[in-house]
Design an enzyme around this catalytic site. Structure first.
Site, PDB file in Angstrom:
ATOM      1  N   PHE A 129      36.869  35.861  48.030  1.00 30.01           N
ATOM      2  CA  PHE A 129      37.515  36.715  47.028  1.00 30.01           C
ATOM      3  C   PHE A 129      38.940  36.239  46.883  1.00 30.01           C
ATOM      4  O   PHE A 129      39.696  36.220  47.853  1.00 30.01           O
ATOM      5  CB  PHE A 129      37.484  38.186  47.455  1.00 30.01           C
ATOM      6  CG  PHE A 129      38.101  39.106  46.430  1.00 30.01           C
ATOM      7  CD1 PHE A 129      37.356  39.593  45.372  1.00 30.01           C
ATOM      8  CD2 PHE A 129      39.437  39.487  46.532  1.00 30.01           C
ATOM      9  CE1 PHE A 129      37.919  40.442  44.424  1.00 30.01           C
ATOM     10  CE2 PHE A 129      40.015  40.330  45.588  1.00 30.01           C
ATOM     11  CZ  PHE A 129      39.252  40.809  44.536  1.00 30.01           C
ATOM     12  N   ASP A 214      44.054  31.227  51.769  1.00 34.16           N
ATOM     13  CA  ASP A 214      44.261  32.541  51.177  1.00 34.16           C
ATOM     14  C   ASP A 214      44.397  33.545  52.315  1.00 34.16           C
ATOM     15  O   ASP A 214      43.414  33.959  52.921  1.00 34.16           O
ATOM     16  CB  ASP A 214      43.075  32.898  50.273  1.00 34.16           C
ATOM     17  CG  ASP A 214      43.237  34.250  49.593  1.00 34.16           C
ATOM     18  OD1 ASP A 214      44.056  35.063  50.063  1.00 34.16           O
ATOM     19  OD2 ASP A 214      42.522  34.505  48.605  1.00 34.16           O
ATOM     20  N   LYS A 243      49.574  41.735  49.826  1.00 26.37           N
ATOM     21  CA  LYS A 243      49.201  42.943  50.563  1.00 26.37           C
ATOM     22  C   LYS A 243      50.259  43.342  51.589  1.00 26.37           C
ATOM     23  O   LYS A 243      51.273  43.932  51.246  1.00 26.37           O
ATOM     24  CB  LYS A 243      47.818  42.782  51.184  1.00 26.37           C
ATOM     25  CG  LYS A 243      46.688  42.763  50.145  1.00 26.37           C
ATOM     26  CD  LYS A 243      45.329  42.825  50.778  1.00 26.37           C
ATOM     27  CE  LYS A 243      44.186  42.760  49.781  1.00 26.37           C
ATOM     28  NZ  LYS A 243      44.063  43.968  48.927  1.00 26.37           N
TER      29      LYS A 243
END
Length: 390
Positions: A129, A214, A243
């Site tokens: 993702f 990532d 995040k």
């Protein structure tokens, strides 16, 4: 009639109005133990006093000027990240999705400037993702992400997770980079073993291509190191971060070596809000708190305690749970029952978990969770599991 908020989310019937540390308070006054942390965002929990102070102080001074001018807070945060990581340079974004866009652009521009414009393909992996932009969904490649949004951005090669033979065969003279999450989040909390990350670094070096990591979900202390790849003793060329770096304030970044970033000259990329004074003031406060040996040691200690108790939870509920996996305070419980049934049962016992692929529930608590709260979490999860089993 369509809702005034575009109905792209299937929302739980909860409305939280306040947060305190590891707790969320619903509009009706109920207190929920938050093991989701806004999907690994609230690294220091809710309303952490140092983050509140940083944001409040900056809000009283200056909110936004744009990147037409020097931003002292941005420089401070970039310096902190460069001093603590492999990176030589940092570009700030508002989100992980935007970080993915730049990472893809950076890799392709690198090869264009090296007189190899044919090198545009990026190898990615099933279950990944990388956000919901055109590049992000094309990189993931799953039908769930891409259906109805064609034509897709070309230049991505999708491989099965863990298929080493396919990986070697997939590298061609058009390959620019390999992009991978050290721990898949949405894909079901699937860590890439250290030896495999080392193998990827070696493979990239052997073929002269770039390694993009990532770490949007697994970075900023989540696994007990500042960044998850540190456990394997490797360094990427480009890394996506978001995040936890903002502790709840929208903030992301792309970190890169001078070599990998060499194609990104003035005018090649930009962001109106990226790296503004508010976001970077909070980001500096987050790093000051998280990036210490003492804090990270506590993350590791607490992750061991939580993991031990979760193994007991699984053993006590064998018809509901199957196994525990993950790294640090990024933990997945593979379920036998339907994972959303357990998430929903958790709402009744006032504990927040997050669903993921492969029938997994994610536990991504604030890194500041206490031992007592861990014990409380296990009791609430056990009660939810008993309700599902019944």
């Amino acid at each position: 009639m369509i809702a005034s908020v575009l109905p792209t989310y299937s929302r739980a019937p909860l409305t939280f109005v306040k947060g305190e540390g590891t707790w969320l308070i619903e509009a009706d006054g109920r207190r929920f133990l938050d093991l989701g942390a806004g999907i690994a965002v609230n690294a220091l929990g809710h309303a952490h006093p140092k983050l509140v102070a940083a944001l409040t102080d900056q809000a009283g001074a200056l909110w936004h000027t744009s990147n037409l001018y020097h931003i002292p807070q941005q420089q401070q945060l970039a310096d902190k990240l460069v001093d603590s990581t492999f990176a030589d340079t940092v570009f700030f974004t508002n989100s992980g999705t935007e970080a993915c866009e730049l990472a893809v652009k950076m890799a392709r521009k690198f090869w264009y400037e090296k007189n190899a414009p044919q090198k545009v393909d990026i190898i990615t992996f099933d279950g990944s993702f990388h956000g919901r932009s055109s590049a992000g969904i094309a990189a993931a490649g799953s039908e769930k992400m891409t259906k109805g949004f064609g034509p897709l951005l070309p230049g991505f090669t999708h491989l099965a997770f863990g298929d080493h033979d396919a990986l070697g065969a997939a590298i061609t003279d058009t390959t620019a980079a390999i992009m991978i999450e050290p721990v898949q989040g949405e894909g079901g909390i699937r860590p890439v073993p250290d030896q495999c990350l080392k193998g990827l670094r070696d493979l990239c070096d052997e073929h002269g291509i770039l390694l993009i990591l990532d770490e949007v979900q697994c970075g900023v202390g989540r696994t007990g190191k500042l960044f998850a790849h540190e456990w394997a003793g490797i360094e990427p060329d480009i890394m996506m971060v978001a995040k936890g770096i903002g502790g709840g304030f929208p903030l992301g970044a792309v970190l890169a070596t001078e070599y990998a970033a060499s194609g990104m000259t003035a005018g090649t990329h930009g962001s109106t809000y990226g790296g503004n004074p508010l976001g970077c003031a909070v980001g500096c406060a987050v790093l000051d708190e998280v990036n210490t040996p003492e804090f990270l040691a506590e993350v590791n200690r607490k992750s061991g305690l939580l993991r031990q108790k979760l193994e007991g939870l699984v053993a006590d509920n064998p018809d509901v749970f199957e196994s525990v996996r993950g790294a640090g305070l990024m933990i997945g419980i593979k379920c036998k029952a339907v994972n959303m049934d357990i998430v929903n049962a958790g709402y009744d016992t006032q504990v927040i978990t997050v669903p993921a692929a492969d029938n997994v529930i994610r536990l991504l608590p604030p890194l500041t969770i206490t031992d007592d709260e861990i014990a409380d979490a296990i009791a609430r999860l056990d009660k939810a599991a008993k309700a599902v089993s019944a």
